[in-house]
Every structure is written in structure tokens, then in C-alpha cells.
Design a protein around this motif. Structure first.
Motif, short mmCIF file in Angstrom:
data_model
loop_
_atom_site.label_atom_id
_atom_site.label_comp_id
_atom_site.label_asym_id
_atom_site.label_seq_id
_atom_site.Cartn_x
_atom_site.Cartn_y
_atom_site.Cartn_z
N GLU A 23 0.84 -1.18 0.00
CA GLU A 23 0.00 0.00 0.00
C GLU A 23 0.89 1.24 0.00
N ASP A 24 0.54 2.19 -0.81
CA ASP A 24 1.35 3.40 -0.94
C ASP A 24 0.92 4.41 0.12
N LYS A 25 1.47 4.23 1.32
CA LYS A 25 1.13 5.14 2.41
C LYS A 25 2.33 5.27 3.34
N ALA A 26 2.28 6.28 4.17
CA ALA A 26 3.39 6.54 5.08
C ALA A 26 3.58 5.38 6.05
N GLY A 27 4.84 5.07 6.35
CA GLY A 27 5.15 4.06 7.35
C GLY A 27 5.33 2.66 6.82
N VAL A 28 4.99 2.43 5.55
CA VAL A 28 5.09 1.07 5.02
C VAL A 28 6.54 0.60 4.97
N LEU A 29 7.43 1.47 4.49
CA LEU A 29 8.83 1.08 4.38
C LEU A 29 9.41 0.76 5.76
N ALA A 30 9.05 1.57 6.74
CA ALA A 30 9.54 1.31 8.09
C ALA A 30 9.03 -0.02 8.62
N ALA A 31 7.77 -0.35 8.33
CA ALA A 31 7.20 -1.61 8.80
C ALA A 31 7.87 -2.80 8.13
N VAL A 32 8.16 -2.66 6.84
CA VAL A 32 8.85 -3.72 6.12
C VAL A 32 10.26 -3.90 6.68
N ALA A 33 10.95 -2.81 6.89
CA ALA A 33 12.31 -2.88 7.44
C ALA A 33 12.32 -3.52 8.82
N GLN A 34 11.27 -3.27 9.60
CA GLN A 34 11.19 -3.84 10.93
C GLN A 34 11.10 -5.36 10.89
N GLU A 35 10.37 -5.91 9.90
CA GLU A 35 10.27 -7.36 9.77
C GLU A 35 11.62 -7.97 9.43
N PHE A 36 12.41 -7.29 8.61
CA PHE A 36 13.76 -7.77 8.33
C PHE A 36 14.59 -7.74 9.61
N ALA A 37 14.49 -6.66 10.37
CA ALA A 37 15.29 -6.51 11.59
C ALA A 37 14.92 -7.57 12.62
N LYS A 38 13.65 -7.96 12.69
CA LYS A 38 13.22 -8.97 13.65
C LYS A 38 13.96 -10.29 13.45
N GLN A 39 14.33 -10.58 12.22
CA GLN A 39 15.03 -11.84 11.90
C GLN A 39 16.55 -11.61 11.82
N ASP A 40 16.99 -10.42 12.26
CA ASP A 40 18.41 -10.08 12.23
C ASP A 40 18.96 -10.10 10.81
N VAL A 41 18.15 -9.64 9.87
CA VAL A 41 18.55 -9.53 8.47
C VAL A 41 18.65 -8.04 8.13
N SER A 42 19.82 -7.60 7.71
CA SER A 42 19.98 -6.19 7.35
C SER A 42 19.72 -6.00 5.85
N ILE A 43 19.27 -4.80 5.54
CA ILE A 43 18.92 -4.45 4.16
C ILE A 43 20.08 -3.73 3.50
N GLN A 44 20.45 -4.20 2.31
CA GLN A 44 21.52 -3.52 1.57
C GLN A 44 20.95 -2.38 0.74
N THR A 45 19.91 -2.66 -0.05
CA THR A 45 19.29 -1.62 -0.87
C THR A 45 17.78 -1.80 -0.85
N VAL A 46 17.07 -0.69 -1.05
CA VAL A 46 15.61 -0.74 -1.19
C VAL A 46 15.20 0.37 -2.14
N ARG A 47 14.28 0.06 -3.02
CA ARG A 47 13.77 1.10 -3.91
C ARG A 47 12.28 0.90 -4.11
N GLN A 48 11.59 2.00 -4.37
CA GLN A 48 10.15 1.93 -4.64
C GLN A 48 9.91 2.15 -6.11
N GLN A 49 9.02 1.31 -6.66
CA GLN A 49 8.63 1.43 -8.06
C GLN A 49 7.13 1.69 -8.10
N GLY A 50 6.70 2.68 -8.85
CA GLY A 50 5.28 2.96 -9.02
C GLY A 50 4.69 3.67 -7.81
#
Length: 433
Positions: A360-387
Motif C-alpha cells: 500500500e502506498d502510504k506513510a510508514g510502510v517502508l519502516a514496517a517492512v524494514a522492521q520485519e527484516f530486523a526482527k530476523q536479524d537480516v539487514s537491508i543492503q538496498t531498497v527502492r520503490q517502483q510505481g
């Protein structure tokens, strides 16, 4: 030179066997000079005497009695019929009756190579199998012999021509998987039933053989994590292109540090690799194997990985070697499993993921997605939004983490209310990260 010929029996006369017959006939003088004695084909075992063949087999050589042929006192048996049975029984019989064996049978070696090698040791005969992996490319003998004084760390390869052709067409033309597969079938690169190729079974058998040789450990096909390419979409290939990468079906064999010490990791799956990597330039139905070792550094072996004539070339190379050994009453290199390392499960293997997520294109989505990665101790190298809006998509590439943690992250993403769909998950390999 010895006047006594080396007597050879051939099992199978399909695309490879026919070319073996042709090369034995056309190069007989050269083979005699290289071996030190005439090489005489004394019989060719086939299922049907009246089947059409690519080359004419001299009269009187064809027989349907394969069991009788291998037990007839020949010096070398060449097996190119494939499959598990009757190939296994025939090879064992050949060894028991004193023949050395040359085989191209990757499936049998990957499933029950231990039985074959034990029989060869008991008989004091050679078992050679260069043609079982990557057609004409000389890769097994370098691992077995040339690099025997080195420590191999990784073997990374494109070892199935059918899948490489399909993925190459998807990359160069934008075609989908089904369309590219149909073209491969029309051109003869893919079988009518392509399951063994597109679902990774063929590559997994080859990965087991490569890992066994590279790491001096017995690895069987069921030890190899296997994923095919049937789920690779045109969108996956396009996304890889945007990253400067290409999708390849890779056989990856690593010497890794496991919880109990050194271990083997063996896997086959599609992955994105940078276009700057040597394997990225392997086109159409060609194969290539990239080897990394402590002393030699990085080596790459490239060439036609299948087909009757290329595979027959590898068969004849082995035949010359075992024939020479017979004349000198010596044996070549046998199985080396002294390391006896454990095989690391896929979940414990470290890798990287490329994940495409419809959100969903709304505020806070990227942070929520990043939090799920962090919960599994997985760091993000790159992220980009399309559309934007209904077409909004996040494309995330992780740093290295265990496959178990990355899989758990993807599972958690699929449960998020902000995520409409995880549209693509693919591993990323071949760079320095």
C-alpha cells in the motif's frame, strides 16, 4: 607398440553412443598411437536392433545382450545408456569380470557412486566419468588431479544447457518462461518432458559429483538443495536487468564453516548474478564452471555442456586414459573421501535475497517492512520503490544472512496487512558482498 588390441564394449547407441562409434572409427589410427595399441570396438549393446541411428554401426557389432557383452572378457566398458538400472548392474558386472569402466551417467554416480567405486576398488580397475558433468568441458579431472594439491573453496557453475538457453532467451527477448521453453523444445535443446532439466534434477546430480570431488567428501543428489526455474517470471528477469544482473540456474558448492567445523554446502537454484561476473556472459546452451581455490585463485572452465559429439569427446578422453592404464597394468585416481565432511542444511547456508513486494502506498510502510527484516536479524543492503498508488512496489535486496532467517522474513512479510503480495523472491550470488 603392442599388437594386442584393447577390446571395448559400448552400452548404448543414442546421440552420445553414436558419436563414440564415429570417433572410434574415424580416429582409429590416432587413438592407437595415443594408447599404444589398437582400440577395437567389439560390441554395441542396444535395446532394439532395428532402431534408426545417427551413424552406421558396422555389421555384427549390435547386440541386445548387454549382460553377455560386459561379461565377455572385454578390457573396457563404455556406458552411455543413462538412468539407474540396468546401468548399475551392468557396470558392476563389467568390473567383476575385470573390465575398466567409462561412464557418462551422472544420475547413477550421484545416487550410488559409493557402490560403483567400491566395486572398482575391489576389482582393481578404473572408473572414469568426465562426461557425466558439463559435456566436453574438462572439469572433473582438474578437480580430481590438477587441483589435488590445492584447497578448493567454491565451485560455482552453469551445468545445464537447457535451463541456460531458456533464461538467456528470457533475458534477451523479454519472453516468459513458457514461451522460452517452447522455443528450446522446438530447437531440440529441451526434451518433450523437460522436468529433469527445468526443475533442477539434472543440475543437482552434477552438483553432487562436483562437491564430492572438490571437497573429498561423499555427496549424493539428495544432499543437494534443489530449486528449478519454472517459477522464474519475465518480471524477475526484468528486475535483475534493472540491477545490472542476470538470472542463471546455478550449481553452488561451498566449503563453509559449520557449527561443528568445516562442512559442505551444495545447492542448485536460480539466482541473480552481476553482469560483470564471468558466468553472466555464458549464453544459450553453453555451460561454465567457476572454481575458487587457495593457491590457484579463480579458474573458469567454459564450453558446450551437452550434445552427442561434445560428450563423446569427453568419453574418448577417458577411454584413452583407462586403455593406457590397462596396458601398463596400473590404476588411475580413485574416489577420495578422506575429509568426510558433513553437509550443511540449506537453512544454515548464508545467502542474499532479492524480494519484490506489492505494498500500500502510504506513510510508514517502508519502516514496517524494514522492521520485519530486523526482527530476523537480516539487514537491508538496498531498497527502492517502483510505481505509486495501486502499482506501488518495494524491491529489497538483503545483506548476507542464513537462508532460514531470510525465509522467515519473507513468510512474515506475507502476513503483513500493508503487503498485498510478495511477488518475487530470488537469491543473489556472485558479488563481493
Amino acid at each position: 607398440m603392442s599388437a594386442t588390441p584393447v577390446r571395448v564394449a559400448l552400452l548404448g547407441c543414442g546421440s552420445v553412443g553414436s558419436q563414440v562409434v564415429r570417433l572410434l572409427r574415424e580416429q582409429s589410427a590416432d587413438l592407437e598411437a595415443r594408447v599404444g595399441a589398437p582400440v577395437e570396438l567389439v560390441g554395441v549393446a542396444v535395446r532394439r536392433l532395428d532402431a534408426r541411428r545417427e551413424v552406421e554401426v558396422p555389421e555384427g557389432l549390435l547386440t541386445t545382450d548387454a549382460a553377455g557383452l560386459v561379461a565377455s572378457g572385454v578390457d573396457v566398458v563404455v556406458e552411455v545408456i543413462g538412468g539407474i538400472e540396468p546401468a548399475r548392474s551392468l557396470i558392476l558386472s563389467a568390473l567383476e569380470h575385470g573390465a575398466s569402466v567409462v561412464t557418462a551417467n551422472k544420475a547413477l554416480l550421484a545416487e550410488d557412486g559409493a557402490t560403483l567405486f567400491a566395486a572398482a576398488d575391489k576389482a582393481g580397475r578404473d572408473l572414469y566419468f568426465e562426461a557425466s558433468v558439463a559435456g566436453a568441458i574438462p572439469i572433473l579431472r582438474p578437480l580430481r588431479e590438477s587441483l589435488a594439491g590445492d584447497r578448493v573453496r567454491r565451485v560455482l557453475g552453469i551445468v545445464n544447457g537447457t535451463t541456460n538457453f531458456i533464461l538467456d532467451k528470457m533475458d534477451t527477448s523479454g519472453a516468459g518462461f513458457t514461451e522460452a521453453l517452447e522455443e528450446a523444445q522446438a530447437l531440440g535443446y529441451a526434451e518433450a518432458d523437460p522436468t529433469a532439466d527445468v526443475e533442477g534434477f539434472d543440475a543437482a546430480a552434477k552438483a553432487a559429483i562436483l562437491a564430492s570431488l572438490a571437497f573429498h567428501t561423499r555427496v549424493v543428489a539428495t544432499d543437494v538443495h534443489r530449486e528449478g526455474i519454472s517459477e522464474v517470471s519475465a518480471a524477475d528477469v526484468a528486475s535483475a536487468r534493472q540491477m545490472g544482473s542476470v538470472v542463471k540456474l546455478l550449481a553452488i558448492c561451498d566449503l563453509v564453516e559449520g557449527p561443528d567445523g568445516p562442512a559442505v554446502s551444495a545447492r542448485v537454484h536460480p539466482a541473480m548474478i552481476p553482469r560483470s561476473h564471468p558466468l553472466a556472459s555464458v549464453r544459450e546452451a553453453y555451460n561454465a564452471v567457476f572454481v575458487e581455490s587457495d593457491a590457484a585463485g579463480q579458474l573458469m572452465f567454459y564450453g558446450p555442456g551437452a550434445g552427442g559429439s561434445p560428450t563423446a569427446s569427453a568419453v574418448l578422453g577417458d577411454l584413452v586414459t583407462v586403455a593406457r592404464n590397462r596396458l601398463q597394468d596400473v590404476r588411475g585416481v580413485g574416489e577420495s573421501t578422506y575429509a568426510d565432511l558433513g553437509v550443511l542444511p540449506m537453512g544454515a547456508t548464508t545467502t542474499r535475497y532479492h524480494v519484490a513486494i506489492d505494498v500500500e502506498d502510504k506513510a510508514g510502510v517502508l519502516a514496517a517492512v524494514a522492521q520485519e527484516f530486523a526482527k530476523q536479524d537480516v539487514s537491508i543492503q538496498t531498497v527502492r520503490q517502483q510505481g505509486r498508488g495501486e502499482d506501488a512496489q518495494l524491491v529489497v535486496v538483503s545483506h548476507r544472512a542464513t537462508d532460514e532467517a531470510l525465509s522467515a522474513t519473507v513468510a512474515a512479510l506475507r502476513e503483513m496487512s500493508e503487503v498485498r503480495e510478495v511477488t518475487s523472491v530470488m537469491r543473489v550470488e556472485g558479488d563481493s558482498e
